[in-house]
Design a protein around this motif. Structure first.
Motif, mmCIF file in Angstrom:
data_model
loop_
_atom_site.group_PDB
_atom_site.id
_atom_site.type_symbol
_atom_site.label_atom_id
_atom_site.label_comp_id
_atom_site.label_asym_id
_atom_site.label_seq_id
_atom_site.Cartn_x
_atom_site.Cartn_y
_atom_site.Cartn_z
ATOM 1 N N UNK A 1 24.487 29.225 23.521
ATOM 2 C CA UNK A 1 25.486 28.355 22.838
ATOM 3 C C UNK A 1 25.974 28.599 21.528
ATOM 4 N N UNK A 2 25.482 29.905 21.107
ATOM 5 C CA UNK A 2 25.797 30.500 19.835
ATOM 6 C C UNK A 2 25.805 29.710 18.639
ATOM 7 N N UNK A 3 24.488 28.916 18.415
ATOM 8 C CA UNK A 3 24.266 28.139 17.521
ATOM 9 C C UNK A 3 23.014 28.272 16.825
ATOM 10 N N UNK A 4 22.475 27.991 15.731
ATOM 11 C CA UNK A 4 21.174 27.805 15.375
ATOM 12 C C UNK A 4 20.399 26.663 15.769
ATOM 13 N N UNK A 5 18.980 26.839 16.177
ATOM 14 C CA UNK A 5 18.443 25.765 16.597
ATOM 15 C C UNK A 5 17.097 25.850 15.831
ATOM 16 N N UNK A 6 16.324 24.700 16.178
ATOM 17 C CA UNK A 6 14.725 24.710 15.706
ATOM 18 C C UNK A 6 13.921 25.080 16.896
ATOM 19 N N UNK A 7 12.687 25.093 16.366
ATOM 20 C CA UNK A 7 11.778 25.542 17.578
ATOM 21 C C UNK A 7 11.455 24.533 18.608
ATOM 22 N N UNK A 8 11.926 23.314 18.506
ATOM 23 C CA UNK A 8 11.779 22.166 19.684
ATOM 24 C C UNK A 8 13.082 22.295 20.393
ATOM 25 N N UNK A 9 14.306 22.873 19.922
ATOM 26 C CA UNK A 9 15.570 22.834 20.723
ATOM 27 C C UNK A 9 15.250 23.565 22.156
ATOM 28 N N UNK A 10 14.532 24.841 22.054
ATOM 29 C CA UNK A 10 14.450 25.363 23.221
ATOM 30 C C UNK A 10 13.923 24.515 24.493
ATOM 31 N N UNK A 11 12.963 23.559 23.666
ATOM 32 C CA UNK A 11 11.938 22.964 24.842
ATOM 33 C C UNK A 11 12.717 21.820 25.372
ATOM 34 N N UNK A 12 13.321 21.277 24.567
ATOM 35 C CA UNK A 12 13.979 19.876 24.631
ATOM 36 C C UNK A 12 15.631 19.875 25.372
ATOM 37 N N UNK A 13 16.230 20.719 24.433
ATOM 38 C CA UNK A 13 17.798 20.507 24.639
ATOM 39 C C UNK A 13 18.343 21.909 25.188
ATOM 40 N N UNK A 14 17.640 22.838 25.059
ATOM 41 C CA UNK A 14 18.470 24.257 25.451
ATOM 42 C C UNK A 14 17.504 24.928 26.264
ATOM 43 N N UNK A 15 16.967 24.241 27.411
ATOM 44 C CA UNK A 15 16.238 24.863 28.425
ATOM 45 C C UNK A 15 16.845 25.941 29.087
ATOM 46 N N UNK A 16 16.073 27.199 29.485
ATOM 47 C CA UNK A 16 16.522 28.223 30.073
ATOM 48 C C UNK A 16 17.520 28.994 29.401
#
Length: 548
Positions: free
Chosen positions: A168-183
């Protein structure tokens, strides 16, 4: 004395839970100290009552009381820190508009030295000290001071933005991959930072190169404008000279025309005057005869009249000219046309002379210093001062390098040209044979060679002391009014022009036009064989005497 020298460090007054200076410090039975609020909330949120440091488990919840001694020491430490901060604040700069202020200063906000991405706060030099000295705070990430640190937190999960989502070409936190940016594909911010930084540096270098090219283009345009201005000044001067001469020539021709017409008019008037004078003389003679005849006709003396008629010879009138075909014709007819034709012829000759002189001056401004390259000279050539060459008829033992002419007594100049314009002059006085011009770098230099533009030679040459030819493939004989003693060679690389000039006569000898140059060009010289001394005079590269 030992107590007097004891200087407590800030580490001794920091709570291991909040990592800040103790507030209402309490001591557990295992001997560790915490802020009363911090240890109370810790036990409220856990099923067991254990020490956060040594992990000792208490069967019952300990009754906590403020450690008065430690509390007093913390108070003294705070006062000391405030005094230190107060004294140092006078030396530090108060933040100005546009600068990041310290978030901890309670008085005048000092200029922040760093911002902490963990604490989400900015610190001046004084309040930054714990991050530089306390082991727990040293692990925090410090950056140059920035405002709006809350923008560095994930708005959804309230966690620092520590990862970059490549998908998504954006900065995220450590929880984002688990909750909102899976795969999705993630990399640490630092890794993406290094990659983007490298791309930016490459882009910056490319932009800098583009800027440099455009600055060079600006310089090129400015140089062109300067050259154009110089050319314009020269053209204006030459134009003024030419038209001044034209004006003076026309005025001279006009004066001569008027003078010619006036002289012709005077001749006409003189002729008319002579005719009138002669006619008046005849009229006088005729009048005299008429008077005599009239007087005799009135006589009544028969004898006298008859005798007088015989003596007057009436049948024979006084001698006169036959004026029937006599005319006074004006002699001005065709005078103007003849004067104009003469003026046109004179102007044509003078204009041609002026233009050739102007052309010679124009090309002479591109004069370059040419010297001979001994590595290209035929072994029988004698070179002197890098400017003179002649045939010596003695073979010198020289290296047969690829650049050297092996069969023809020719030599090239050291200087090469792959753009722009250049001009040089060669003294050929006393020569009966020579070759001059330019040649491209890739010409054949070994064995028999035919000079022609197709073979990379643009030259003219002299034979037998009076026959001039252009090596146009085949040779073209040139018709010259005089024998050039000094020959100028001019090349315009971009225009594809090679022209030869008789310097003394200021006349163009010959021009190669429409040439397509793709290689370096070298000045080319051939002094010719000495022919038993008949052609022993050297060819000499002469300095150009150019007057602007």
């Amino acid at each position: 004395m030992a107590a007097a020298n004891f200087l407590p460090s800030e580490d001794q007054f920091l709570c291991s839970i909040c990592l800040d200076v103790f507030t209402d410090p309490v001591t557990t039975s295992c001997g560790h100290n915490f802020c009363k609020t911090c240890i109370t909330e810790h036990w409220n949120n856990n099923d067991q009552y254990l020490c956060p440091i040594c992990k000792e488990v208490f069967t019952t919840r300990p009754q906590l009381r403020v450690n008065t001694l430690l509390s007093e020491m913390v108070s003294q430490f705070r006062q000391s820190a405030q005094q230190k901060a107060s004294s140092s604040s006078s030396e530090q700069q108060v933040s100005k508009p546009g600068e990041v202020p310290c978030d901890v200063c309670t008085g005048p906000k000092l200029k922040a030295l760093k911002s902490c991405l963990v604490c989400l706060a900015s610190y001046c030099e004084t309040h930054l000290e714990p991050h530089l000295t306390v082991s727990g705070l040293k692990r925090h990430q410090l950056i140059d001071p920035v405002e709006n640190l809350e923008d560095r937190m994930c708005l959804k999960h309230d966690k620092p933005l520590e990862l970059f989502c490549k998908t998504d070409q954006m900065c995220v936190c450590v929880l984002c991959p688990v909750l909102d940016h899976k795969m999705h594909k993630f990399v640490p911010l630092k890794e993406e930072y290094e990659e983007k930084k490298a791309e930016l540096e490459k882009t910056e270098a490319e932009v800098q190169q583009m800027i440099l090219k455009r600055r060079l283009k600006i310089q090129e345009i400015n140089d062109s404008v300067k050259l154009s201005k110089k050319d314009a000044g020269r053209e204006i001067a030459e134009g003024v000279q030419v038209f001044t001469y034209l004006k003076e020539s026309v005025e001279r021709s006009q004066a001569e025309l008027i003078k010619t017409i006036e002289e012709n008019q005077k001749k006409t008037e003189k002729q008319a005057e002579d005719f009138i004078k002669e006619l008046e003389q005849e009229i006088s003679e005729l009048t005299k005869r008429r008077t005599e005849v009239e007087k005799l006709s009135h006589s009544e003396d028969h004898l006298h009249l008859l005798q007088s008629v015989q003596s007057l010879n009436i049948q024979q009138p006084p001698p006169t000219k036959d004026w029937t075909e006599v005319r006074v014709r004006p002699s001005h007819e065709g005078t103007v046309m003849r004067a104009v034709a003469q003026l046109e012829e004179t102007l044509s000759k003078e204009m041609k002379k002026l233009l050739t002189e102007s052309e010679l001056k124009r090309v002479q401004q591109y004069a370059v210093d040419v010297t001979l390259d001994p590595d290209t000279a035929h072994p029988e050539l004698i070179l002197s001062d890098g400017k003179q060459m002649s045939h010596g008829d003695v073979w010198k033992n020289l290296p047969d390098n690829p650049e050297r002419f092996s069969e023809h007594v020719w030599v090239l100049g050291k200087q090469s040209f792959s753009s722009g314009r250049f001009y040089f002059e060669v003294q050929a006085k006393g020569k009966t044979k020579w070759n001059l011009g330019v040649a491209r770098e890739s010409i054949n230099r070994k064995g028999p060679i035919t000079r022609s533009p197709q073979n990379g030679y643009w030259t003219i040459h002299l034979r037998n002391g009076y026959e001039y030819f252009s090596a146009a493939g085949p040779d073209v004989r040139l018709s010259l009014k005089s024998r050039p003693q000094k020959v100028g060679v001019f090349v315009d690389y971009e225009e594809g022009l090679v022209s030869f000039h008789d310097v003394d006569a200021a006349a163009v000898i010959f021009s190669f036009t429409g040439c397509c140059f793709t290689e370096k060009l070298f000045p080319y010289f051939g002094p010719g064989l000495h022919h038993g001394g008949k052609n022993s005079s050297p060819l000499i590269i002469s300095p150009v005497s150019y007057t602007d």
